[in-house]
Write a protein that holds these residues in place. Structure first.
Motif, mmCIF file in Angstrom:
data_model
loop_
_atom_site.group_PDB
_atom_site.id
_atom_site.type_symbol
_atom_site.label_atom_id
_atom_site.label_comp_id
_atom_site.label_asym_id
_atom_site.label_seq_id
_atom_site.Cartn_x
_atom_site.Cartn_y
_atom_site.Cartn_z
ATOM 1 N N LEU A 34 -21.519 38.887 0.013
ATOM 2 C CA LEU A 34 -20.994 37.889 0.935
ATOM 3 C C LEU A 34 -20.580 36.667 0.124
ATOM 4 N N ALA A 35 -19.306 36.274 0.213
ATOM 5 C CA ALA A 35 -18.758 35.186 -0.601
ATOM 6 C C ALA A 35 -18.358 34.016 0.286
ATOM 7 N N LEU A 36 -18.953 32.856 0.040
ATOM 8 C CA LEU A 36 -18.775 31.672 0.888
ATOM 9 C C LEU A 36 -18.043 30.582 0.113
ATOM 10 N N HIS A 37 -16.882 30.192 0.606
ATOM 11 C CA HIS A 37 -16.024 29.221 -0.067
ATOM 12 C C HIS A 37 -16.539 27.794 0.101
ATOM 13 N N GLU A 42 -11.026 28.765 1.940
ATOM 14 C CA GLU A 42 -11.129 29.855 2.905
ATOM 15 C C GLU A 42 -11.435 31.127 2.148
ATOM 16 N N GLY A 43 -11.687 32.204 2.888
ATOM 17 C CA GLY A 43 -12.160 33.431 2.271
ATOM 18 C C GLY A 43 -11.268 33.997 1.182
ATOM 19 N N ARG A 44 -9.971 33.807 1.315
ATOM 20 C CA ARG A 44 -9.082 34.466 0.352
ATOM 21 C C ARG A 44 -9.132 33.856 -1.043
ATOM 22 N N THR A 45 -9.880 32.763 -1.214
ATOM 23 C CA THR A 45 -10.050 32.229 -2.563
ATOM 24 C C THR A 45 -10.762 33.226 -3.472
ATOM 25 N N GLN A 64 -15.171 29.947 6.719
ATOM 26 C CA GLN A 64 -16.297 29.285 7.374
ATOM 27 C C GLN A 64 -15.817 28.339 8.485
ATOM 28 N N ARG A 65 -16.713 27.971 9.348
ATOM 29 C CA ARG A 65 -16.369 27.193 10.543
ATOM 30 C C ARG A 65 -15.462 26.003 10.210
ATOM 31 N N GLY A 66 -14.383 25.886 10.991
ATOM 32 C CA GLY A 66 -13.443 24.791 10.804
ATOM 33 C C GLY A 66 -12.470 24.975 9.658
ATOM 34 N N HIS A 67 -12.501 26.125 8.995
ATOM 35 C CA HIS A 67 -11.623 26.411 7.868
ATOM 36 C C HIS A 67 -10.761 27.641 8.174
ATOM 37 N N GLY A 68 -9.609 27.717 7.524
ATOM 38 C CA GLY A 68 -8.772 28.906 7.599
ATOM 39 C C GLY A 68 -8.453 29.318 9.016
ATOM 40 N N ARG A 69 -8.727 30.572 9.350
ATOM 41 C CA ARG A 69 -8.416 31.111 10.671
ATOM 42 C C ARG A 69 -9.601 31.085 11.624
ATOM 43 N N SER A 70 -10.675 30.455 11.212
ATOM 44 C CA SER A 70 -11.830 30.320 12.105
ATOM 45 C C SER A 70 -11.688 29.069 12.957
ATOM 46 N N ASP A 71 -12.285 29.108 14.137
ATOM 47 C CA ASP A 71 -12.177 27.991 15.069
ATOM 48 C C ASP A 71 -13.007 26.793 14.615
ATOM 49 N N ARG A 72 -12.616 25.632 15.136
ATOM 50 C CA ARG A 72 -13.406 24.416 14.926
ATOM 51 C C ARG A 72 -14.658 24.504 15.781
#
Length: 261
Positions: A34-37, A42-45, A64-72
């Motif tokens: 599991l890789a957390l930016h 965002e995950g694709r880093t 992660q929350r509030g980043h990339g394609r995830s909701d705020r």
């Protein structure tokens, strides 16, 4: 090369408290990682790392929350971030995983290990300390929207070099995949003394520091490694974003650590 055999990652999502949490699953038959930016990311880093690791490890990288394609979310609390990470593992039916985290993600990773014993088999923490004190309010001056991608990058100035993955075309122009106000709030909640969480577990841990980092000092990194059992410190010629600045060297250090588990 093995890395060329990996398929493109699959974009999936789960719902946490009515909120979309998006993640990339790079697949493969290997053990889960599991890789957390970090903030602004965002995950694709972790795409390069996933390919460098080949099929030996199944890299799962959330936005992660509030980043990339995830909701705020309603908040950017420590508990919220950690429970999101655990929810991804639950969603995929993963009982234990190696957890890697950069910066914000690094604290999330070792707090996940501390608060969910048994869910984390090993840790890789990139350039963040057990005590955090930073300020992201500089991001509040970044433009909200620009007519073109080029104009947005120009307005971002030197910061553009670190924000490429976050640039998006929105219905009302070009902008970023996060709200800077959220990032400043998130950083405020990240700041603090986290020694108790860092020292809570003794799973094998790799601590990676950039030798030019302004976030994690050499003295603090050595103290972290000395005080936590089964922790190895590796320093690489980079600033804060080690995995982006020296990706081959970073992947080599990660592979060596994973190979010894």
């Amino acid at each position: 090369m093995i890395t060329s055999l990996l398929p493109e990652p699959r974009r999936s999502a789960l719902t946490v408290a009515g909120r979309r949490l998006s993640f990339l699953d790079f697949g493969g038959p290997g053990r889960p990682l599991l890789a957390l930016h970090g903030h602004f990311g965002e995950g694709r880093t972790f795409t390069r790392l996933a390919r460098d690791l080949g099929g030996a490890w199944r890299v799962i990288a959330p936005d992660q929350r509030g980043h990339g394609r995830s909701d705020r979310p309603a908040d950017f609390s420590r508990t919220g971030y950690v429970e999101d990470a655990a929810a991804v593992l639950d969603h995929l039916g993963i009982d234990g995983a190696v957890v890697l985290g950069h910066s914000l993600g690094g604290v999330n990773a070792y707090q996940l290990a501390a608060r969910f014993p048994g869910r984390v088999d090993a840790l890789i923490v990139e350039d963040i300390g057990a005590v955090v004190d930073d300020d992201l309010s500089f991001s509040l001056s970044w433009p909200h929207r620009a007519p073109t991608r080029a104009e947005l990058l120009a307005a971002l100035g030197p910061s553009a070099a670190y924000l490429g993955d976050a640039v998006r075309e929105h219905p009302d122009g070009w902008g970023l995949a996060f709200d800077p106000k959220d990032m400043t709030a998130s950083q405020r909640n990240l700041n603090g003394d986290h020694w108790r969480d860092w020292l809570a577990g003794d799973c094998p841990t790799l601590l990676v520091r950039g030798t030019r980092s302004t976030v994690l000092s050499a003295a603090h990194a050595k103290d972290m490694a000395a005080r936590r059992p089964r922790t190895r410190l590796v320093e690489l010629p980079a600033g804060h974003t080690v995995h982006e600045t020296v990706p081959a060297e970073f992947a080599s250090a990660v592979r060596e650590f994973l190979g010894a588990l």
